[in-house]
Enzyme design. Structure first.
Site, PDB file in Angstrom:
ATOM      1  N   SER A 117     -11.695  -1.567   1.978  1.00  0.00           N
ATOM      2  CA  SER A 117     -11.533  -3.022   2.028  1.00  0.00           C
ATOM      3  C   SER A 117     -12.474  -3.628   3.052  1.00  0.00           C
ATOM      4  O   SER A 117     -12.789  -2.994   4.075  1.00  0.00           O
ATOM      5  CB  SER A 117     -10.093  -3.369   2.422  1.00  0.00           C
ATOM      6  OG  SER A 117      -9.958  -4.761   2.648  1.00  0.00           O
ATOM      7  N   TYR A 168      -3.879  -8.657  12.693  1.00  0.00           N
ATOM      8  CA  TYR A 168      -2.462  -8.660  12.281  1.00  0.00           C
ATOM      9  C   TYR A 168      -2.178  -7.715  11.104  1.00  0.00           C
ATOM     10  O   TYR A 168      -1.238  -7.932  10.350  1.00  0.00           O
ATOM     11  CB  TYR A 168      -1.975 -10.084  11.961  1.00  0.00           C
ATOM     12  CG  TYR A 168      -2.391 -11.078  13.032  1.00  0.00           C
ATOM     13  CD1 TYR A 168      -2.092 -10.835  14.364  1.00  0.00           C
ATOM     14  CD2 TYR A 168      -3.111 -12.225  12.708  1.00  0.00           C
ATOM     15  CE1 TYR A 168      -2.499 -11.712  15.359  1.00  0.00           C
ATOM     16  CE2 TYR A 168      -3.516 -13.110  13.694  1.00  0.00           C
ATOM     17  CZ  TYR A 168      -3.208 -12.846  15.014  1.00  0.00           C
ATOM     18  OH  TYR A 168      -3.622 -13.706  15.992  1.00  0.00           O
TER      19      TYR A 168
HETATM   20  N1  LIG Z   1      -6.599  -7.363  -3.947  1.00  0.00           N
HETATM   21  C1  LIG Z   1      -7.413  -7.450  -2.911  1.00  0.00           C
HETATM   22  O1  LIG Z   1      -7.772  -8.538  -2.441  1.00  0.00           O
HETATM   23  C2  LIG Z   1      -7.961  -6.215  -2.265  1.00  0.00           C
HETATM   24  C3  LIG Z   1      -9.001  -6.335  -1.336  1.00  0.00           C
HETATM   25  C4  LIG Z   1      -9.508  -5.193  -0.758  1.00  0.00           C
HETATM   26  C5  LIG Z   1      -8.986  -3.956  -1.105  1.00  0.00           C
HETATM   27  N2  LIG Z   1      -7.957  -3.897  -2.002  1.00  0.00           N
HETATM   28  C6  LIG Z   1      -7.441  -2.590  -2.367  1.00  0.00           C
HETATM   29  O2  LIG Z   1      -7.507  -2.492  -3.776  1.00  0.00           O
HETATM   30  C7  LIG Z   1      -6.416  -1.708  -4.257  1.00  0.00           C
HETATM   31  C8  LIG Z   1      -5.605  -2.452  -5.296  1.00  0.00           C
HETATM   32  O3  LIG Z   1      -5.332  -3.762  -4.874  1.00  0.00           O
HETATM   33  P1  LIG Z   1      -4.278  -4.660  -5.690  1.00  0.00           P
HETATM   34  O4  LIG Z   1      -4.427  -6.044  -5.229  1.00  0.00           O
HETATM   35  O5  LIG Z   1      -4.347  -4.382  -7.143  1.00  0.00           O
HETATM   36  O6  LIG Z   1      -2.938  -4.054  -5.054  1.00  0.00           O
HETATM   37  P2  LIG Z   1      -1.434  -3.948  -5.588  1.00  0.00           P
HETATM   38  O7  LIG Z   1      -0.594  -3.796  -4.360  1.00  0.00           O
HETATM   39  O8  LIG Z   1      -1.120  -5.035  -6.529  1.00  0.00           O
HETATM   40  O9  LIG Z   1      -1.425  -2.597  -6.437  1.00  0.00           O
HETATM   41  C9  LIG Z   1      -1.329  -1.347  -5.838  1.00  0.00           C
HETATM   42  C10 LIG Z   1      -0.767  -0.379  -6.867  1.00  0.00           C
HETATM   43  O10 LIG Z   1      -0.626   0.896  -6.209  1.00  0.00           O
HETATM   44  C11 LIG Z   1       0.622   1.435  -6.597  1.00  0.00           C
HETATM   45  N3  LIG Z   1       1.090   2.371  -5.577  1.00  0.00           N
HETATM   46  C12 LIG Z   1       1.532   2.072  -4.331  1.00  0.00           C
HETATM   47  N4  LIG Z   1       1.916   3.193  -3.722  1.00  0.00           N
HETATM   48  C13 LIG Z   1       1.699   4.225  -4.570  1.00  0.00           C
HETATM   49  C14 LIG Z   1       1.919   5.620  -4.503  1.00  0.00           C
HETATM   50  N5  LIG Z   1       2.457   6.203  -3.415  1.00  0.00           N
HETATM   51  N6  LIG Z   1       1.556   6.383  -5.575  1.00  0.00           N
HETATM   52  C15 LIG Z   1       1.049   5.802  -6.677  1.00  0.00           C
HETATM   53  N7  LIG Z   1       0.853   4.471  -6.813  1.00  0.00           N
HETATM   54  C16 LIG Z   1       1.178   3.699  -5.766  1.00  0.00           C
HETATM   55  C17 LIG Z   1       1.549   0.245  -6.754  1.00  0.00           C
HETATM   56  O11 LIG Z   1       2.665   0.567  -7.566  1.00  0.00           O
HETATM   57  C18 LIG Z   1       0.621  -0.795  -7.384  1.00  0.00           C
HETATM   58  O12 LIG Z   1       0.648  -0.738  -8.788  1.00  0.00           O
HETATM   59  C19 LIG Z   1      -5.658  -1.264  -3.014  1.00  0.00           C
HETATM   60  O13 LIG Z   1      -6.188  -0.040  -2.556  1.00  0.00           O
HETATM   61  C20 LIG Z   1      -5.993  -2.363  -2.019  1.00  0.00           C
HETATM   62  O14 LIG Z   1      -5.822  -1.919  -0.691  1.00  0.00           O
HETATM   63  C21 LIG Z   1      -7.441  -4.987  -2.585  1.00  0.00           C
END
Ligand SMILES: NC(=O)c1ccc[n+]([C@@H]2O[C@H](COP(=O)([O-])OP(=O)(O)OC[C@H]3O[C@@H](n4cnc5c(N)ncnc54)[C@H](O)[C@@H]3O)[C@@H](O)[C@H]2O)c1
Length: 252
Positions: A142, A151
């Site tokens: 990220s 935070y």
């Molecule tokens: N959305 C953003 O703005 C953003 C920005 C930077 C990085 N990211 C990263 O991108 C990825 C996805 O983001 P998102 O917005 O779709 O997040 P999200 O929280 O909506 O989705 C995460 C998914 O991971 C699954 N998950 C959580 N714990 C798990 C486990 N122990 N085993 C298997 N599955 C598990 C959840 O059920 C969910 O479906 C994450 O790694 C997040 O850190 C997101």
């Protein structure tokens, strides 16, 4: 099609970015293993709606046996694994706080899922990738880690660890023709991001966009081109890199 004949495992595929990665790779001809703690039926339906193929697998990436079972299921269904996207993470539901007030149990859980889970899922697919002649592992980190988002030190630390792991894994796995790269998105407009920022969502959107040289918020589709590129042979000599997809917030 750029991914014909490849089998791609995506963790955290039930919704949000994971689902978008599955759909985009399926459209490029990949066979998809959509893995998540939650049901991936809607992801599979979306893939099939567009003429693609995939299977849903239940996985807890923090559990080694569960990761091994995910890899075994992929091999049973499709006979190979070419791509792994380590996308599952604790993100949406995290409680932000000043660093001295962060919840210790949450810290431990974030490390188990975001850091250890990336290792365990990678470890489970490495042997299938080796036996298939190589592969591409894409670790989702990220902008928060590079910028130092305040935070959310547990999340920041976990995603910084993912960048370090990407570099170490790339060095260890290069001889096996397995490439390992990280993708670092800025805030993307997913339901997870809305949950993450809560009542500050609208304000956060404006601040984030104003810090980008291309000043608009990212949608999931803004990530998929980079994912398909890193999964494909077009990036065959690209490894160990962190690819910022952030509208130009941060220049490495
Ligand atoms: N959305 C953003 O703005 C953003 C920005 C930077 C990085 N990211 C990263 O991108 C990825 C996805 O983001 P998102 O917005 O779709 O997040 P999200 O929280 O909506 O989705 C995460 C998914 O991971 C699954 N998950 C959580 N714990 C798990 C486990 N122990 N085993 C298997 N599955 C598990 C959840 O059920 C969910 O479906 C994450 O790694 C997040 O850190 C997101």
């Amino acid at each position: 099609m750029q991914l014909s004949g490849k089998v791609a495992v995506v963790t955290g595929a039930a919704r949000g970015l994971g689902r978008a990665y599955c759909e985009a790779m399926a459209q490029e001809g990949a066979l998809i293993v959509a893995a998540d703690l939650n049901a991936c039926d809607e992801t599979i339906a979306a893939i099939e709606h567009k003429g693609g193929r995939g299977i849903a697998v239940a996985v807890d990436v923090a559990d080694s046996e569960s990761c091994e079972a995910m890899a075994a299921r992929a091999m049973e269904a499709f006979g190979r694994v070419d791509v792994l996207i380590n996308n599952a993470a604790l993100y949406a539901g995290l409680k932000g706080a000043r660093f001295e007030q962060l919840d210790e149990a949450q810290w431990d859980r974030v490390m188990q899922v975001n850091v250890k889970g990336t290792w365990l899922a990678s470890r489970a697919v490495v042997e299938p990738m080796r036996s298939g002649g190589g592969g591409s592992i894409i670790n989702i980190t990220s902008l928060a880690a590079v910028f130092g988002l305040p935070y959310g030190l547990d999340y920041v630390a976990s995603k910084a660890a993912v960048i370090g792991m990407t570099r170490g894994m790339a060095r260890e796995l290069g001889a096996d023709q397995i490439r390992v790269n990280a993708v670092a998105p800025s805030a993307v407009m997913t339901e997870g991001t809305e949950e993450f920022f809560g009542e500050k969502f609208e304000r956060a959107k404006a601040v984030i966009a104003s810090n980008q040289v291309i000043s608009r918020n990212l949608e999931p589709e803004d990530l998929t081109g980079t994912i398909v590129y890193l999964a494909s042979d077009a990036s065959r000599l690209v490894t160990g890199q962190t690819h910022m997809v952030d509208g130009g917030s941060w220049f490495l």
